[in-house]
Design a protein around this motif. Structure first.
Motif, PDB file in Angstrom:
ATOM      1  N   ASP A  61      -1.133   4.984  11.698  1.00 28.24           N
ATOM      2  CA  ASP A  61      -0.519   4.564  12.960  1.00 28.24           C
ATOM      3  C   ASP A  61       0.996   4.395  12.828  1.00 28.24           C
ATOM      4  N   GLY A  62       1.608   5.335  12.145  1.00 33.36           N
ATOM      5  CA  GLY A  62       3.062   5.329  11.985  1.00 33.36           C
ATOM      6  C   GLY A  62       3.560   4.377  10.915  1.00 33.36           C
ATOM      7  N   GLU A  63       2.672   3.622  10.310  1.00 39.66           N
ATOM      8  CA  GLU A  63       3.058   2.664   9.253  1.00 39.66           C
ATOM      9  C   GLU A  63       2.706   3.246   7.887  1.00 39.66           C
ATOM     10  N   ARG A  64       3.656   3.188   6.970  1.00 40.30           N
ATOM     11  CA  ARG A  64       3.412   3.713   5.625  1.00 40.30           C
ATOM     12  C   ARG A  64       2.735   2.635   4.783  1.00 40.30           C
ATOM     13  N   LEU A  65       1.575   2.979   4.260  1.00 42.94           N
ATOM     14  CA  LEU A  65       0.800   2.063   3.428  1.00 42.94           C
ATOM     15  C   LEU A  65       0.597   2.680   2.047  1.00 42.94           C
ATOM     16  N   THR A  66       0.133   1.882   1.138  1.00 45.62           N
ATOM     17  CA  THR A  66      -0.167   2.362  -0.213  1.00 45.62           C
ATOM     18  C   THR A  66      -1.621   2.047  -0.548  1.00 45.62           C
ATOM     19  N   ALA A  67      -2.416   3.077  -0.756  1.00 50.23           N
ATOM     20  CA  ALA A  67      -3.802   2.908  -1.212  1.00 50.23           C
ATOM     21  C   ALA A  67      -3.786   2.762  -2.729  1.00 50.23           C
ATOM     22  N   ARG A  68      -4.665   1.918  -3.222  1.00 47.26           N
ATOM     23  CA  ARG A  68      -4.733   1.659  -4.661  1.00 47.26           C
ATOM     24  C   ARG A  68      -6.167   1.862  -5.163  1.00 47.26           C
ATOM     25  N   PRO A  69      -6.307   2.178  -6.460  1.00 47.62           N
ATOM     26  CA  PRO A  69      -7.666   2.311  -6.998  1.00 47.62           C
ATOM     27  C   PRO A  69      -8.461   1.019  -6.762  1.00 47.62           C
ATOM     28  N   ALA A  70      -9.656   1.147  -6.232  1.00 45.48           N
ATOM     29  CA  ALA A  70     -10.486  -0.027  -5.935  1.00 45.48           C
ATOM     30  C   ALA A  70     -11.225  -0.457  -7.186  1.00 45.48           C
ATOM     31  N   THR A  71     -11.228  -1.742  -7.448  1.00 42.98           N
ATOM     32  CA  THR A  71     -11.936  -2.308  -8.596  1.00 42.98           C
ATOM     33  C   THR A  71     -12.769  -3.508  -8.119  1.00 42.98           C
TER      34      THR A  71
END
Length: 224
Positions: free
Chosen positions: A213-223
């Motif tokens: 939605d126009g916002e830059r996010l950072t996905a991270r490895p899920a633990t």
């Protein structure tokens, strides 16, 4: 010639008797054994010794083989019917899993990993994953979501393959995104906005960067 008189006969008998008495006194015969005869053991010695208790040989007890905890790793694959993907992340005896069809159906599950590699993970609305970790190479099992039961195989993943997640608040909406990156580079994911699911945009596998939605996010490895 005159025969010996009675007196001589009596004297001869007396001499013979005395001789016999002297011989008997000298070589007298014992008629009963004495309990203390020479060479016989005393009372303490004649007691029969109690038999020694038998010695039981005890075999050394071999220590039980120690169980090895499942190695920390990620696993990713598809359901056998090809309709969805499943990823599992194992860390320190705990596991988290994500089931996703890339459109609208998803479920996050978590639980323990037994020492024999068995997984019994649970999620919301009765979701359940039953699986077995085999030699640290793959996870085989079934996942049940919304009443549907799917068999799956997830192979050990190497980054950037595996399970990714991003959570944030964008324009007052709660964002929760999940991605499964398969070894061929395919991505399957869903982003929910305040609980409403939709297909997820692609992430950059090198950095985890994604725009929602126009916002830059950072996905991270899920633990777990």
């Amino acid at each position: 010639m005159k025969r010996p008189g009675p007196l001589l006969t009596l004297l001869a008998g007396l001499v013979l008797g005395l001789s016999l008495l002297t011989l008997d006194a000298t070589t007298g015969t014992r008629t009963a054994s004495s309990p203390y005869e020479e060479g016989s053991p005393g009372p303490a010695a004649v007691r029969s010794a109690a038999p020694a208790a038998p010695t039981r040989s005890v075999s050394p007890v071999s220590p039980s083989p120690s169980r090895v905890r499942a190695a920390d790793a990620d696993y990713a694959g598809r359901t056998d019917d090809g309709t969805a993907s499943v990823a599992v992340s194992v860390d320190d005896g705990r596991a988290i899993a994500y089931y996703c069809d890339g459109r609208a159906e998803e479920s996050w599950l978590k639980g323990d990993v037994e020492d024999d590699g068995t997984l019994r993970l649970t999620g919301g609305d009765g979701a359940r994953l039953d699986g077995t970790l085999t030699d640290g190479a793959r996870v085989d099992g079934t996942v049940t979501v919304d009443g549907g039961r799917h068999a799956f195989t997830a192979d050990r993943a190497r980054k950037p393959s595996g399970l990714w997640r991003a959570t944030a608040t964008v324009r007052s909406a709660r964002i929760d995104g999940g991605w499964i990156v398969l070894k061929d580079g395919t991505q399957v994911g869903i982003v929910t906005r305040d609980g409403e699911p939709s297909p997820a945009p692609r992430i950059d596998p090198a950095t985890g960067a994604v725009t929602v939605d126009g916002e830059r996010l950072t996905a991270r490895p899920a633990t777990p």
